[in-house]
Design a protein around this motif. Structure first.
Motif, PDB file in Angstrom:
ATOM      1  N   LEU A 122       0.736  -1.123   0.108  1.00 12.08           N
ATOM      2  CA  LEU A 122       0.016  -0.095   0.175  1.00 12.08           C
ATOM      3  C   LEU A 122       0.946   1.270  -0.010  1.00 12.08           C
ATOM      4  N   VAL A 123       2.082   1.245   0.759  1.00 11.96           N
ATOM      5  CA  VAL A 123       2.784   2.564   1.012  1.00 11.96           C
ATOM      6  C   VAL A 123       3.523   2.671  -0.453  1.00 11.96           C
ATOM      7  N   LYS A 124       4.080   1.619  -0.940  1.00  8.20           N
ATOM      8  CA  LYS A 124       4.773   1.663  -2.117  1.00  8.20           C
ATOM      9  C   LYS A 124       3.942   2.222  -3.407  1.00  8.20           C
ATOM     10  N   THR A 125       2.486   1.547  -3.436  1.00  8.89           N
ATOM     11  CA  THR A 125       1.733   1.981  -4.555  1.00  8.89           C
ATOM     12  C   THR A 125       1.146   3.214  -4.362  1.00  8.89           C
ATOM     13  N   THR A 126       1.031   3.613  -3.304  1.00  9.95           N
ATOM     14  CA  THR A 126       0.634   5.057  -3.090  1.00  9.95           C
ATOM     15  C   THR A 126       1.833   6.371  -3.369  1.00  9.95           C
ATOM     16  N   LYS A 127       2.929   5.712  -3.026  1.00 11.85           N
ATOM     17  CA  LYS A 127       4.198   6.721  -3.395  1.00 11.85           C
ATOM     18  C   LYS A 127       4.227   6.722  -4.987  1.00 11.85           C
ATOM     19  N   ASP A 128       4.408   5.320  -5.490  1.00  4.43           N
ATOM     20  CA  ASP A 128       4.471   5.384  -7.042  1.00  4.43           C
ATOM     21  C   ASP A 128       3.228   6.359  -7.466  1.00  4.43           C
ATOM     22  N   SER A 129       2.138   6.200  -7.038  1.00 10.42           N
ATOM     23  CA  SER A 129       0.928   6.922  -7.732  1.00 10.42           C
ATOM     24  C   SER A 129       1.293   8.300  -7.989  1.00 10.42           C
ATOM     25  N   LEU A 130       1.911   8.763  -6.690  1.00  2.85           N
ATOM     26  CA  LEU A 130       2.454  10.375  -6.651  1.00  2.85           C
ATOM     27  C   LEU A 130       3.167  10.741  -7.819  1.00  2.85           C
ATOM     28  N   TYR A 131       4.093  10.049  -7.962  1.00  4.15           N
ATOM     29  CA  TYR A 131       4.954  10.371  -9.305  1.00  4.15           C
ATOM     30  C   TYR A 131       4.312  10.177 -11.004  1.00  4.15           C
TER      31      TYR A 131
END
Length: 267
Positions: A122-131
């Motif tokens: 969840l953390v990785k996916t959210t951070k990736d989606s920001l970029y």
């Protein structure tokens, strides 16, 4: 009214934004189980003041603290408290500063100790989606392109994309036009023009997208009690490629050096 910045104003905003980044890096150096979020609030306030700025959030519409600390099922606007953090907590730290008349405002989610693979994802996916959203913040695109990029990436994983809260324009006021939803359709919404500064901030729930307002009148929680993750960058729309005014690099360096924080999702 949408306010476009001059190049000189963008440079001043970068100073404010990077002070936020450096404040978050200071938090990353010491964050651990057993700390209270009120201690983090005091640390951040001291660092901001020592660097010739003031916290944006303090007394903003009556908000009684200097920063925002949102733990586990708190999406945003969590109050710092005397309750100790625990191993397995995730915490979004959202910081704002005012310097040279301009605001910086962004957030980072930290993982304390060991958590499940589902939380890491969840953390990785959210951070990736920001970029992925930032990639769309270029002149000639539309606001819906940013939202679509964030929404589609997260919903593919079955996550809930919060609708009740959105990103925003940024400048001499902390919340300027336009709103920046984390959902949308390609090619829809207002046209993006050069030197529009935006706070892009995916707020993504492990479960349902619905949220509710806690009794304190500020804290927003997930309706189903499942964790939520929040990342935010300050971004200036440019031709060809967006200019990120804030900087996660010092935060990530400090985070990796802190044995109490979990960065295994970087791998």
């Amino acid at each position: 009214m949408i306010i476009y910045k001059t190049n000189e104003e963008v440079e001043l905003m970068k100073i404010s934004a990077q002070l936020v980044s450096n404040t978050l890096a200071e938090v990353a150096k010491v964050l651990k189980a057993g700390m209270t979020t009120l201690e983090i609030d005091q640390l951040a306030n001291t660092f901001i003041m020592d660097n010739g700025a003031v916290p944006s959030f303090y007394n903003f519409n009556g908000f009684p603290f200097h920063i925002i600390t949102s733990v586990n099922d708190v999406v945003v606007h969590g109050f710092p408290t005397k309750e100790e953090l625990r191993d397995g907590d995730i915490i979004s730290v959202d910081v704002g500063t005012i310097k040279n008349g301009f605001h910086g405002d962004h957030a980072y989610t930290f993982i304390i100790g060991e958590v499940s693979a589902e939380i890491l994802k969840l953390v990785k996916t959210t951070k990736d989606s920001l970029y992925l959203g930032i990639e769309q913040a270029v002149a000639g695109k539309r606001m819906g392109d940013i939202g679509y990029a964030i929404q589609s990436h997260n919903e593919k994983q079955g996550y809930g994309v919060v609708r009740d809260l959105v990103g925003h324009g940024l400048g001499r006021d902390m919340h300027e036009d336009p709103q920046v939803p984390n959902y949308g359709r390609k090619g829809s919404g207002s046209l993006l023009r050069e030197n529009l500064v935006l706070a892009i901030e995916p707020m993504i729930n492990m479960g349902k997208k619905e949220v509710y307002l806690d009794d304190d009148g500020w804290t927003i929680r997930t309706a189903d009690g499942k964790p939520s993750v929040h990342f935010e960058h300050d971004v200036c729309v440019k031709k060809g490629e967006a200019l990120i005014l804030s900087d996660y690099a010092p935060i990530e360096v400090a985070e990796k050096a802190n044995i109490n924080l979990n960065t295994s999702y970087y791998a």
